[in-house]
Design a protein around this motif. Structure first.
Motif, PDB file in Angstrom:
ATOM      1  N   CYS A   5       0.832  -1.195   0.000  1.00 44.38           N
ATOM      2  CA  CYS A   5       0.000   0.000   0.000  1.00 44.38           C
ATOM      3  C   CYS A   5       0.875   1.257   0.000  1.00 44.38           C
ATOM      4  CB  CYS A   5      -0.905  -0.016   1.233  1.00 44.38           C
ATOM      5  SG  CYS A   5      -2.162   1.268   1.229  1.00 44.38           S
ATOM      6  N   VAL A   6       0.475   2.244  -0.779  1.00 40.78           N
ATOM      7  CA  VAL A   6       1.140   3.539  -0.790  1.00 40.78           C
ATOM      8  C   VAL A   6       0.056   4.611  -0.724  1.00 40.78           C
ATOM      9  CG1 VAL A   6       1.255   3.640  -3.320  1.00 40.78           C
ATOM     10  CG2 VAL A   6       2.797   5.032  -1.981  1.00 40.78           C
ATOM     11  N   ALA A   7       0.279   5.639   0.092  1.00 41.72           N
ATOM     12  CA  ALA A   7      -0.636   6.776   0.184  1.00 41.72           C
ATOM     13  C   ALA A   7       0.025   7.972  -0.482  1.00 41.72           C
ATOM     14  CB  ALA A   7      -0.969   7.088   1.637  1.00 41.72           C
ATOM     15  N   ILE A   8      -0.744   8.662  -1.324  1.00 42.65           N
ATOM     16  CA  ILE A   8      -0.220   9.812  -2.057  1.00 42.65           C
ATOM     17  C   ILE A   8      -1.139  10.994  -1.807  1.00 42.65           C
ATOM     18  CG2 ILE A   8       0.396  10.752  -4.315  1.00 42.65           C
ATOM     19  CD1 ILE A   8       0.704   7.830  -5.297  1.00 42.65           C
ATOM     20  N   THR A   9      -0.584  12.085  -1.255  1.00 42.23           N
ATOM     21  CA  THR A   9      -1.362  13.299  -1.079  1.00 42.23           C
ATOM     22  C   THR A   9      -1.244  14.155  -2.342  1.00 42.23           C
ATOM     23  OG1 THR A   9       0.436  14.592  -0.095  1.00 42.23           O
ATOM     24  CG2 THR A   9      -0.922  13.263   1.411  1.00 42.23           C
ATOM     25  N   GLY A  10      -2.222  15.012  -2.561  1.00 44.30           N
ATOM     26  CA  GLY A  10      -2.206  15.855  -3.754  1.00 44.30           C
ATOM     27  C   GLY A  10      -2.365  15.053  -5.028  1.00 44.30           C
ATOM     28  N   VAL A  11      -3.153  13.996  -4.942  1.00 45.18           N
ATOM     29  CA  VAL A  11      -3.260  13.027  -6.038  1.00 45.18           C
ATOM     30  C   VAL A  11      -4.060  13.553  -7.236  1.00 45.18           C
ATOM     31  CG1 VAL A  11      -5.332  11.805  -5.245  1.00 45.18           C
ATOM     32  CG2 VAL A  11      -3.534  10.536  -6.407  1.00 45.18           C
ATOM     33  N   SER A  12      -4.776  14.648  -7.073  1.00 42.14           N
ATOM     34  CA  SER A  12      -5.595  15.158  -8.182  1.00 42.14           C
ATOM     35  C   SER A  12      -4.826  16.048  -9.142  1.00 42.14           C
ATOM     36  CB  SER A  12      -6.801  15.934  -7.629  1.00 42.14           C
ATOM     37  OG  SER A  12      -7.660  15.059  -6.956  1.00 42.14           O
ATOM     38  N   GLY A  13      -3.679  16.569  -8.715  1.00 39.09           N
ATOM     39  CA  GLY A  13      -2.880  17.432  -9.574  1.00 39.09           C
ATOM     40  C   GLY A  13      -2.028  16.636 -10.542  1.00 39.09           C
ATOM     41  N   GLY A  14      -1.297  17.336 -11.377  1.00 40.22           N
ATOM     42  CA  GLY A  14      -0.489  16.693 -12.417  1.00 40.22           C
ATOM     43  C   GLY A  14       0.564  15.740 -11.893  1.00 40.22           C
ATOM     44  N   ILE A  15       1.367  16.189 -10.930  1.00 34.38           N
ATOM     45  CA  ILE A  15       2.416  15.328 -10.378  1.00 34.38           C
ATOM     46  C   ILE A  15       1.790  14.177  -9.596  1.00 34.38           C
ATOM     47  CG2 ILE A  15       4.348  15.220  -8.743  1.00 34.38           C
ATOM     48  CD1 ILE A  15       4.986  18.143  -9.573  1.00 34.38           C
ATOM     49  N   GLY A  16       0.764  14.478  -8.793  1.00 39.38           N
ATOM     50  CA  GLY A  16       0.090  13.431  -8.018  1.00 39.38           C
ATOM     51  C   GLY A  16      -0.535  12.373  -8.910  1.00 39.38           C
ATOM     52  N   ALA A  22       2.032   5.680 -11.885  1.00 41.61           N
ATOM     53  CA  ALA A  22       3.241   4.854 -11.805  1.00 41.61           C
ATOM     54  C   ALA A  22       3.130   3.816 -10.683  1.00 41.61           C
ATOM     55  CB  ALA A  22       4.468   5.739 -11.591  1.00 41.61           C
ATOM     56  N   PHE A  23       2.704   4.251  -9.496  1.00 42.26           N
ATOM     57  CA  PHE A  23       2.599   3.323  -8.364  1.00 42.26           C
ATOM     58  C   PHE A  23       1.502   2.289  -8.571  1.00 42.26           C
ATOM     59  CE2 PHE A  23       5.063   6.365  -5.747  1.00 42.26           C
ATOM     60  CZ  PHE A  23       5.894   5.476  -5.084  1.00 42.26           C
ATOM     61  N   SER A  24       0.450   2.638  -9.312  1.00 42.24           N
ATOM     62  CA  SER A  24      -0.676   1.706  -9.469  1.00 42.24           C
ATOM     63  C   SER A  24      -0.296   0.442 -10.233  1.00 42.24           C
ATOM     64  CB  SER A  24      -1.855   2.399 -10.155  1.00 42.24           C
ATOM     65  OG  SER A  24      -1.574   2.673 -11.515  1.00 42.24           O
ATOM     66  N   GLN A  25       0.855   0.447 -10.894  1.00 41.89           N
ATOM     67  CA  GLN A  25       1.296  -0.737 -11.636  1.00 41.89           C
ATOM     68  C   GLN A  25       1.572  -1.916 -10.702  1.00 41.89           C
ATOM     69  OE1 GLN A  25       1.084  -0.588 -15.007  1.00 41.89           O
ATOM     70  NE2 GLN A  25       0.325   1.465 -14.538  1.00 41.89           N
ATOM     71  N   HIS A  27       1.262  -1.366  -6.820  1.00 43.28           N
ATOM     72  CA  HIS A  27       0.909  -0.980  -5.457  1.00 43.28           C
ATOM     73  C   HIS A  27      -0.600  -0.746  -5.350  1.00 43.28           C
ATOM     74  CE1 HIS A  27       5.191  -0.102  -5.252  1.00 43.28           C
ATOM     75  NE2 HIS A  27       5.078  -0.042  -3.937  1.00 43.28           N
ATOM     76  N   HIS A  28      -1.090  -0.873  -4.155  1.00 41.00           N
ATOM     77  CA  HIS A  28      -2.473  -0.494  -3.821  1.00 41.00           C
ATOM     78  C   HIS A  28      -2.393   0.987  -3.456  1.00 41.00           C
ATOM     79  CE1 HIS A  28      -6.532  -1.223  -2.162  1.00 41.00           C
ATOM     80  NE2 HIS A  28      -6.187  -0.305  -1.273  1.00 41.00           N
ATOM     81  N   VAL A  29      -2.901   1.857  -4.327  1.00 43.16           N
ATOM     82  CA  VAL A  29      -2.749   3.300  -4.151  1.00 43.16           C
ATOM     83  C   VAL A  29      -3.950   3.875  -3.403  1.00 43.16           C
ATOM     84  CG1 VAL A  29      -2.553   5.530  -5.330  1.00 43.16           C
ATOM     85  CG2 VAL A  29      -1.335   3.538  -6.228  1.00 43.16           C
ATOM     86  N   VAL A  30      -3.655   4.569  -2.296  1.00 40.25           N
ATOM     87  CA  VAL A  30      -4.652   5.344  -1.563  1.00 40.25           C
ATOM     88  C   VAL A  30      -4.360   6.801  -1.881  1.00 40.25           C
ATOM     89  CG1 VAL A  30      -5.596   5.961   0.682  1.00 40.25           C
ATOM     90  CG2 VAL A  30      -4.812   3.615   0.260  1.00 40.25           C
ATOM     91  N   GLY A  31      -5.241   7.418  -2.646  1.00 41.58           N
ATOM     92  CA  GLY A  31      -5.071   8.813  -3.027  1.00 41.58           C
ATOM     93  C   GLY A  31      -5.797   9.726  -2.057  1.00 41.58           C
ATOM     94  N   ILE A  32      -5.171  10.842  -1.729  1.00 40.45           N
ATOM     95  CA  ILE A  32      -5.752  11.808  -0.801  1.00 40.45           C
ATOM     96  C   ILE A  32      -5.664  13.194  -1.437  1.00 40.45           C
ATOM     97  CG2 ILE A  32      -5.630  12.817   1.513  1.00 40.45           C
ATOM     98  CD1 ILE A  32      -3.945  10.249   2.262  1.00 40.45           C
ATOM     99  N   ASP A  33      -6.799  13.893  -1.464  1.00 43.92           N
ATOM    100  CA  ASP A  33      -6.827  15.253  -2.005  1.00 43.92           C
ATOM    101  C   ASP A  33      -8.126  15.904  -1.590  1.00 43.92           C
ATOM    102  OD1 ASP A  33      -6.714  17.600  -3.808  1.00 43.92           O
ATOM    103  OD2 ASP A  33      -5.169  16.471  -4.859  1.00 43.92           O
ATOM    104  N   LYS A  34      -8.175  17.229  -1.636  1.00 47.01           N
ATOM    105  CA  LYS A  34      -9.437  17.911  -1.358  1.00 47.01           C
ATOM    106  C   LYS A  34     -10.329  17.914  -2.595  1.00 47.01           C
ATOM    107  CE  LYS A  34      -7.880  22.590  -2.282  1.00 47.01           C
ATOM    108  NZ  LYS A  34      -7.955  23.976  -1.862  1.00 47.01           N
ATOM    109  N   ASP A  35      -9.728  17.720  -3.771  1.00 47.95           N
ATOM    110  CA  ASP A  35     -10.471  17.675  -5.036  1.00 47.95           C
ATOM    111  C   ASP A  35     -10.515  16.240  -5.555  1.00 47.95           C
ATOM    112  OD1 ASP A  35     -10.750  20.521  -5.108  1.00 47.95           O
ATOM    113  OD2 ASP A  35      -8.684  20.652  -5.846  1.00 47.95           O
ATOM    114  N   ILE A  36     -11.649  15.849  -6.098  1.00 48.90           N
ATOM    115  CA  ILE A  36     -11.800  14.504  -6.661  1.00 48.90           C
ATOM    116  C   ILE A  36     -10.978  14.413  -7.950  1.00 48.90           C
ATOM    117  CG2 ILE A  36     -13.455  12.858  -7.637  1.00 48.90           C
ATOM    118  CD1 ILE A  36     -15.571  14.180  -5.776  1.00 48.90           C
TER     119      ILE A  36
END
Length: 92
Positions: A5-16, A22-25, A27-36
Motif C-alpha cells: 500500500c502507498v498513500a499519495i497526497t495531492g493526487v488530483s494534480g499533475g504530479i500526483g 506509476a505506483f498503481s502498476q 501498489h495499492h494506491v490510496v489517493g488523498i486530495d481535497k479535489d476529486i
C-alpha cells in the motif's frame, strides 16, 4: 502476493496523478486530495483537506484511521507528501 500500500497526497494534480499512475502498476494506491481526481489510478480515494487535518488533531487521527482501513490489512509501504498550497498573484 498482495500488493503493498502507498498513500499519495495531492493526487488530483499533475504530479500526483503521474505518481498514482506509476505506483498503481504494482501498489495499492490510496489517493488523498481535497479535489476529486479525474483519473482512476487510485484503488481508494479519500477526499480530505490536509490543511484542516494539520490544525485539528481529531481530523488528523480520523484521516490516519481512514488510510489504515483503505490499505485493507496491507502495511503502508510509502507515504508521498505531494500536496501543496498554491498562491497565484502579484508579488508584493
Amino acid at each position: 502476493m498482495t500488493a503493498p500500500c502507498v498513500a499519495i497526497t495531492g493526487v488530483s494534480g499533475g504530479i500526483g496523478a503521474a505518481l498514482a499512475s506509476a505506483f498503481s502498476q504494482n501498489h495499492h494506491v490510496v489517493g488523498i486530495d481535497k479535489d476529486i481526481p479525474a483519473h482512476s489510478h487510485c484503488a481508494t480515494f479519500l477526499q480530505a483537506d490536509l490543511a484542516s487535518a494539520g490544525r485539528d488533531n481529531a481530523a488528523a487521527h480520523t484521516l490516519c484511521s481512514k488510510v489504515r482501513t483503505a490499505c485493507n490489512g496491507r502495511p503502508l509501504s510509502a507515504l508521498v507528501n505531494n500536496a501543496a498550497i498554491q498562491h497565484l498573484g502579484m508579488a508584493a
